[in-house]
Each structure stands twice: as C-alpha cells, then as structure tokens.
Write a protein that holds these residues in place. Sequence first.
Motif, short mmCIF file in Angstrom:
data_model
loop_
_atom_site.label_atom_id
_atom_site.label_comp_id
_atom_site.label_asym_id
_atom_site.label_seq_id
_atom_site.Cartn_x
_atom_site.Cartn_y
_atom_site.Cartn_z
N ARG A 131 2.09 -11.05 13.27
CA ARG A 131 3.47 -10.68 13.58
C ARG A 131 4.23 -10.33 12.31
N GLU A 132 5.31 -9.62 12.50
CA GLU A 132 6.12 -9.17 11.36
C GLU A 132 6.58 -10.31 10.45
N PRO A 133 7.02 -11.48 10.97
CA PRO A 133 7.44 -12.56 10.05
C PRO A 133 6.33 -12.98 9.08
N ASP A 134 5.08 -12.93 9.52
CA ASP A 134 3.94 -13.26 8.63
C ASP A 134 3.85 -12.25 7.50
N ILE A 135 3.99 -10.98 7.87
CA ILE A 135 3.87 -9.89 6.89
C ILE A 135 5.01 -9.96 5.88
N VAL A 136 6.22 -10.18 6.36
CA VAL A 136 7.37 -10.27 5.47
C VAL A 136 7.22 -11.46 4.52
N ALA A 137 6.77 -12.60 5.03
CA ALA A 137 6.57 -13.77 4.17
C ALA A 137 5.54 -13.47 3.08
N GLY A 138 4.45 -12.80 3.45
CA GLY A 138 3.44 -12.43 2.46
C GLY A 138 3.97 -11.48 1.41
N GLU A 139 4.75 -10.49 1.85
CA GLU A 139 5.36 -9.55 0.91
C GLU A 139 6.27 -10.28 -0.06
N GLN A 140 7.12 -11.15 0.45
CA GLN A 140 8.07 -11.87 -0.40
C GLN A 140 7.37 -12.82 -1.36
N ALA A 141 6.20 -13.31 -0.96
CA ALA A 141 5.44 -14.20 -1.84
C ALA A 141 4.64 -13.43 -2.89
N GLY A 142 4.47 -12.13 -2.68
CA GLY A 142 3.72 -11.32 -3.64
C GLY A 142 2.25 -11.15 -3.34
N THR A 143 1.85 -11.40 -2.08
CA THR A 143 0.46 -11.22 -1.68
C THR A 143 0.25 -9.83 -1.10
N THR A 144 -1.00 -9.45 -0.95
CA THR A 144 -1.35 -8.29 -0.13
C THR A 144 -1.27 -8.75 1.32
N THR A 145 -0.68 -7.94 2.18
CA THR A 145 -0.48 -8.36 3.56
C THR A 145 -1.45 -7.66 4.51
N VAL A 146 -1.89 -8.42 5.51
CA VAL A 146 -2.88 -7.95 6.46
C VAL A 146 -2.41 -8.28 7.87
N LEU A 147 -2.28 -7.26 8.70
CA LEU A 147 -1.94 -7.46 10.10
C LEU A 147 -3.24 -7.63 10.88
N ILE A 148 -3.31 -8.70 11.66
CA ILE A 148 -4.50 -9.02 12.45
C ILE A 148 -4.17 -8.87 13.93
N GLY A 149 -5.04 -8.22 14.67
CA GLY A 149 -4.90 -8.15 16.12
C GLY A 149 -4.09 -6.97 16.58
N HIS A 150 -3.61 -7.09 17.82
CA HIS A 150 -2.97 -5.96 18.48
C HIS A 150 -1.54 -6.24 18.93
N ARG A 151 -1.03 -7.44 18.72
CA ARG A 151 0.29 -7.80 19.27
C ARG A 151 1.40 -6.89 18.77
N GLU A 152 1.36 -6.48 17.51
CA GLU A 152 2.45 -5.68 16.98
C GLU A 152 1.97 -4.33 16.45
N ARG A 153 0.81 -3.90 16.89
CA ARG A 153 0.23 -2.65 16.41
C ARG A 153 1.18 -1.48 16.63
N GLU A 154 1.90 -1.50 17.75
CA GLU A 154 2.81 -0.41 18.06
C GLU A 154 3.99 -0.36 17.09
N GLN A 155 4.28 -1.45 16.45
CA GLN A 155 5.43 -1.50 15.54
C GLN A 155 5.01 -1.07 14.13
N GLN A 156 4.35 0.10 14.02
CA GLN A 156 3.94 0.71 12.76
C GLN A 156 3.28 -0.27 11.80
N LYS A 157 2.35 -1.07 12.35
CA LYS A 157 1.59 -2.03 11.58
C LYS A 157 2.47 -3.10 10.97
N ALA A 158 3.69 -3.25 11.44
CA ALA A 158 4.62 -4.27 10.96
C ALA A 158 4.83 -4.18 9.45
N GLY A 159 4.54 -3.03 8.86
CA GLY A 159 4.73 -2.85 7.42
C GLY A 159 3.65 -3.47 6.56
#
Length: 177
Positions: A131-159
């Motif tokens: 989900r997007e909150p996971d991706i945003v947390a990873g970005e803010q922490a300075g990690t490379t972010t990885v979207l897993i699964g299909h729940r938010e695929r339609e939302q442009q990979k959640a960034g």
Amino acid sequence: MHRGIFLDRDGVINEVLSDRVKFVNKPSDFYLLDGVAEAISIFNDIGYHVFVVTNQGGIGLGYMKEEALEAIHKQMKEDITAFGARIDDIAYCPHKPHAGCACRKPRPKMILDLAEKHDITLNESFMAGDREPDIVAGEQAGTTTVLIGHREREQQKAGADMDFPNLLAFARWLHKQ
C-alpha cells in the motif's frame, strides 16, 4: 553496517481481506502467503537482515490486545522458521488510524528505529509493502521502495521504485543482482 529488507505484514507476508480471513486478530487468522518463507530465506542467504514493520490499529481500536498481536507474531516467526528462514525483528504501531502518532506508516519511525538498533544502511536497503503508506514510509526513511501484489497496482504503482506480483518474485530478482 548491514543491509535490510523491511516488510509490511498484512498483504505481503500473510493473507488479509481474502475469502479465508478479513483481518488478522488472532493466530488462527494468520496464513502465510505462498512463497513468503522461501523469499525470506533468500533474503537471509544473500545477507539481508529482515524486519517486519506493521500498522496494527486494531489494538488502538479495541479489536485485539497486544498479547494477541504477540501471539500472532510468534506464530508468524514459527511458520517462517519451519522453512529455515529468519525474521530479525518486528516493529508495530498499536495506535488508532489518524491518531497522529510518530510511528504509524506513512511516517518512517519504525524503519528508522530498527535501522538504528541493528546498524542498517538505509540507502542500501528496501521497504516492501502493498500500500501507499508503506511506500511513503520507505521513501522518507531513504530506502528503495518495492510495491508487492495487486491491491494498489491501479494507483500508478503507488510511487514505488519497483513492483513485483509477490514477495518471492522480488527475492528472486534481488538474488540475481
């Protein structure tokens, strides 16, 4: 310094919002997703520390107690250990959604605290979530972010920096790097 893989729990490690289970509020609700233990074993084998960072607002909302969450996490670790894999540490936010706490994703505090505790180099690490909150947390922490699964695929990979259909596909890709 070490490298880490930070994993969201529900939807990445275990089933949630499925035909079998809606929410995980007790150990009997916990079902590992296919390939997760193998993926974590691959991460272990290639030298990554593996952490779980999970929002557990059900505690703050009164749907479960912290003792139940501890039992769920014990079950998760046992299920994964049975396959020869290892989770190094778990952090969770027990607060209600919208409580404004510092630890709830999309804020990066859980990741940052684990990184400090385990001497993790964040710019060589990954945050994987569904989900997007996971991706945003990873970005803010300075990690490379990885979207897993299909729940938010339609939302442009959640960034996310990259995306995979499941955790095992990500682990196999990382193993080849």
